[in-house]
Design a protein around this motif. Structure first.
Motif, PDB file in Angstrom:
ATOM      1  N   ASN A  94      -7.216  25.561   8.743  1.00 42.91           N
ATOM      2  CA  ASN A  94      -6.983  24.141   9.002  1.00 42.91           C
ATOM      3  C   ASN A  94      -7.795  23.206   8.117  1.00 42.91           C
ATOM      4  O   ASN A  94      -8.080  23.502   6.976  1.00 42.91           O
ATOM      5  CB  ASN A  94      -7.217  23.818  10.470  1.00 42.91           C
ATOM      6  N   GLY A  95      -8.150  22.059   8.658  1.00 43.11           N
ATOM      7  CA  GLY A  95      -8.918  21.048   7.948  1.00 43.11           C
ATOM      8  C   GLY A  95      -8.039  19.925   7.439  1.00 43.11           C
ATOM      9  O   GLY A  95      -6.907  20.134   7.021  1.00 43.11           O
ATOM     10  N   VAL A  96      -8.572  18.700   7.517  1.00 52.68           N
ATOM     11  CA  VAL A  96      -7.857  17.514   7.059  1.00 52.68           C
ATOM     12  C   VAL A  96      -8.789  16.600   6.283  1.00 52.68           C
ATOM     13  O   VAL A  96     -10.014  16.661   6.429  1.00 52.68           O
ATOM     14  CB  VAL A  96      -7.249  16.730   8.258  1.00 52.68           C
ATOM     15  N   ALA A  97      -8.206  15.746   5.473  1.00 62.10           N
ATOM     16  CA  ALA A  97      -8.974  14.754   4.726  1.00 62.10           C
ATOM     17  C   ALA A  97      -8.118  13.508   4.523  1.00 62.10           C
ATOM     18  O   ALA A  97      -6.893  13.600   4.455  1.00 62.10           O
ATOM     19  CB  ALA A  97      -9.405  15.295   3.366  1.00 62.10           C
ATOM     20  N   ILE A  98      -8.790  12.387   4.434  1.00 60.64           N
ATOM     21  CA  ILE A  98      -8.134  11.125   4.069  1.00 60.64           C
ATOM     22  C   ILE A  98      -8.812  10.627   2.806  1.00 60.64           C
ATOM     23  O   ILE A  98     -10.031  10.477   2.754  1.00 60.64           O
ATOM     24  CB  ILE A  98      -8.238  10.069   5.189  1.00 60.64           C
ATOM     25  N   LEU A  99      -8.011  10.392   1.782  1.00 68.21           N
ATOM     26  CA  LEU A  99      -8.503   9.874   0.502  1.00 68.21           C
ATOM     27  C   LEU A  99      -8.022   8.436   0.336  1.00 68.21           C
ATOM     28  O   LEU A  99      -6.892   8.123   0.705  1.00 68.21           O
ATOM     29  CB  LEU A  99      -7.958  10.711  -0.659  1.00 68.21           C
ATOM     30  N   ALA A 100      -8.860   7.603  -0.233  1.00 66.53           N
ATOM     31  CA  ALA A 100      -8.477   6.213  -0.492  1.00 66.53           C
ATOM     32  C   ALA A 100      -8.962   5.813  -1.875  1.00 66.53           C
ATOM     33  O   ALA A 100     -10.106   6.112  -2.247  1.00 66.53           O
ATOM     34  CB  ALA A 100      -9.062   5.284   0.562  1.00 66.53           C
ATOM     35  N   ARG A 101      -8.105   5.149  -2.628  1.00 66.55           N
ATOM     36  CA  ARG A 101      -8.477   4.715  -3.979  1.00 66.55           C
ATOM     37  C   ARG A 101      -9.532   3.627  -3.905  1.00 66.55           C
ATOM     38  O   ARG A 101      -9.505   2.775  -3.044  1.00 66.55           O
ATOM     39  CB  ARG A 101      -7.252   4.185  -4.724  1.00 66.55           C
ATOM     40  N   VAL A 132       0.851  -1.182   0.000  1.00 68.54           N
ATOM     41  CA  VAL A 132       0.000   0.000   0.000  1.00 68.54           C
ATOM     42  C   VAL A 132       0.890   1.236   0.000  1.00 68.54           C
ATOM     43  O   VAL A 132       1.813   1.354   0.805  1.00 68.54           O
ATOM     44  CB  VAL A 132      -0.924   0.015   1.242  1.00 68.54           C
ATOM     45  N   ARG A 133       0.596   2.157  -0.909  1.00 69.15           N
ATOM     46  CA  ARG A 133       1.367   3.404  -0.993  1.00 69.15           C
ATOM     47  C   ARG A 133       0.578   4.527  -0.331  1.00 69.15           C
ATOM     48  O   ARG A 133      -0.572   4.770  -0.689  1.00 69.15           O
ATOM     49  CB  ARG A 133       1.649   3.744  -2.451  1.00 69.15           C
ATOM     50  N   VAL A 134       1.212   5.202   0.641  1.00 69.06           N
ATOM     51  CA  VAL A 134       0.577   6.260   1.417  1.00 69.06           C
ATOM     52  C   VAL A 134       1.394   7.533   1.271  1.00 69.06           C
ATOM     53  O   VAL A 134       2.630   7.493   1.274  1.00 69.06           O
ATOM     54  CB  VAL A 134       0.494   5.866   2.914  1.00 69.06           C
ATOM     55  N   ALA A 135       0.702   8.676   1.148  1.00 68.28           N
ATOM     56  CA  ALA A 135       1.387   9.960   1.028  1.00 68.28           C
ATOM     57  C   ALA A 135       0.609  11.036   1.772  1.00 68.28           C
ATOM     58  O   ALA A 135      -0.591  10.882   2.028  1.00 68.28           O
ATOM     59  CB  ALA A 135       1.533  10.361  -0.437  1.00 68.28           C
ATOM     60  N   THR A 136       1.297  12.117   2.117  1.00 63.40           N
ATOM     61  CA  THR A 136       0.639  13.290   2.672  1.00 63.40           C
ATOM     62  C   THR A 136       0.843  14.457   1.716  1.00 63.40           C
ATOM     63  O   THR A 136       1.811  14.495   0.959  1.00 63.40           O
ATOM     64  CB  THR A 136       1.190  13.661   4.062  1.00 63.40           C
ATOM     65  N   PHE A 137      -0.085  15.409   1.765  1.00 64.79           N
ATOM     66  CA  PHE A 137      -0.030  16.562   0.872  1.00 64.79           C
ATOM     67  C   PHE A 137      -0.568  17.765   1.636  1.00 64.79           C
ATOM     68  O   PHE A 137      -1.723  17.768   2.051  1.00 64.79           O
ATOM     69  CB  PHE A 137      -0.895  16.288  -0.365  1.00 64.79           C
ATOM     70  N   ASN A 138       0.277  18.771   1.847  1.00 64.51           N
ATOM     71  CA  ASN A 138      -0.176  20.022   2.457  1.00 64.51           C
ATOM     72  C   ASN A 138      -0.755  20.857   1.321  1.00 64.51           C
ATOM     73  O   ASN A 138      -0.040  21.561   0.625  1.00 64.51           O
ATOM     74  CB  ASN A 138       0.971  20.747   3.148  1.00 64.51           C
ATOM     75  N   VAL A 139      -2.063  20.781   1.150  1.00 64.25           N
ATOM     76  CA  VAL A 139      -2.715  21.364  -0.015  1.00 64.25           C
ATOM     77  C   VAL A 139      -2.882  22.882   0.114  1.00 64.25           C
ATOM     78  O   VAL A 139      -2.997  23.567  -0.880  1.00 64.25           O
ATOM     79  CB  VAL A 139      -4.045  20.634  -0.304  1.00 64.25           C
ATOM     80  N   LEU A 157      -2.635  13.457  -8.057  1.00 63.29           N
ATOM     81  CA  LEU A 157      -3.243  12.154  -7.799  1.00 63.29           C
ATOM     82  C   LEU A 157      -3.157  11.258  -9.033  1.00 63.29           C
ATOM     83  O   LEU A 157      -2.841  10.076  -8.925  1.00 63.29           O
ATOM     84  CB  LEU A 157      -4.710  12.321  -7.386  1.00 63.29           C
ATOM     85  N   LYS A 158      -3.421  11.834 -10.190  1.00 62.71           N
ATOM     86  CA  LYS A 158      -3.368  11.064 -11.437  1.00 62.71           C
ATOM     87  C   LYS A 158      -1.950  10.576 -11.748  1.00 62.71           C
ATOM     88  O   LYS A 158      -1.751   9.454 -12.194  1.00 62.71           O
ATOM     89  CB  LYS A 158      -3.891  11.912 -12.595  1.00 62.71           C
ATOM     90  N   ALA A 159      -0.963  11.414 -11.484  1.00 61.02           N
ATOM     91  CA  ALA A 159       0.427  11.079 -11.803  1.00 61.02           C
ATOM     92  C   ALA A 159       1.054  10.094 -10.821  1.00 61.02           C
ATOM     93  O   ALA A 159       1.923   9.308 -11.197  1.00 61.02           O
ATOM     94  CB  ALA A 159       1.265  12.351 -11.857  1.00 61.02           C
ATOM     95  N   THR A 160       0.622  10.129  -9.566  1.00 55.09           N
ATOM     96  CA  THR A 160       1.303   9.341  -8.538  1.00 55.09           C
ATOM     97  C   THR A 160       0.631   8.027  -8.179  1.00 55.09           C
ATOM     98  O   THR A 160       1.302   7.095  -7.749  1.00 55.09           O
ATOM     99  CB  THR A 160       1.460  10.169  -7.248  1.00 55.09           C
ATOM    100  N   HIS A 161      -0.682   7.937  -8.304  1.00 59.24           N
ATOM    101  CA  HIS A 161      -1.433   6.704  -8.030  1.00 59.24           C
ATOM    102  C   HIS A 161      -1.250   6.169  -6.608  1.00 59.24           C
ATOM    103  O   HIS A 161      -1.165   4.956  -6.403  1.00 59.24           O
ATOM    104  CB  HIS A 161      -1.082   5.605  -9.035  1.00 59.24           C
ATOM    105  N   TYR A 162      -1.165   7.050  -5.616  1.00 59.43           N
ATOM    106  CA  TYR A 162      -1.094   6.586  -4.230  1.00 59.43           C
ATOM    107  C   TYR A 162      -2.406   5.913  -3.854  1.00 59.43           C
ATOM    108  O   TYR A 162      -3.470   6.259  -4.362  1.00 59.43           O
ATOM    109  CB  TYR A 162      -0.819   7.748  -3.271  1.00 59.43           C
ATOM    110  N   ASP A 163      -2.334   4.954  -2.931  1.00 61.04           N
ATOM    111  CA  ASP A 163      -3.525   4.254  -2.470  1.00 61.04           C
ATOM    112  C   ASP A 163      -4.271   5.063  -1.411  1.00 61.04           C
ATOM    113  O   ASP A 163      -5.499   5.081  -1.391  1.00 61.04           O
ATOM    114  CB  ASP A 163      -3.148   2.889  -1.894  1.00 61.04           C
TER     115      ASP A 163
END
Length: 72
Positions: free
Chosen positions: A64-71, A2-9, A23-29
């Protein structure tokens, strides 16, 4: 594996095109976003869903604010 990443958007709606391209270029899970800087109602769930990710989030207007994205 499983590939996991963080992004300070630093403002998810203002940087949405950059986020979607990344997201399209990296394909993290799993991707953890920080500094959404948007209210829950304005989180771009549809665009993120169209990119192939489910999301859970908690945001605050301009702060602030946070989110978790999953493919899938």
């Amino acid at each position: 594996m499983v590939r996991v990443a963080t992004f300070n958007v630093n403002g998810v709606n203002g940087r949405l095109p950059v986020l979607l391209a990344w997201l399209k270029a990296t394909h993290y899970d799993v991707v953890c976003l920080q500094e959404l800087k948007t209210s829950d109602e304005k989180f771009p769930a549809e665009a993120i869903g169209d990119a192939g990710y489910g999301a859970i989030w908690h945001g605050q207007k301009s702060y602030n604010g946070v989110a978790i994205l999953a493919r899938g």
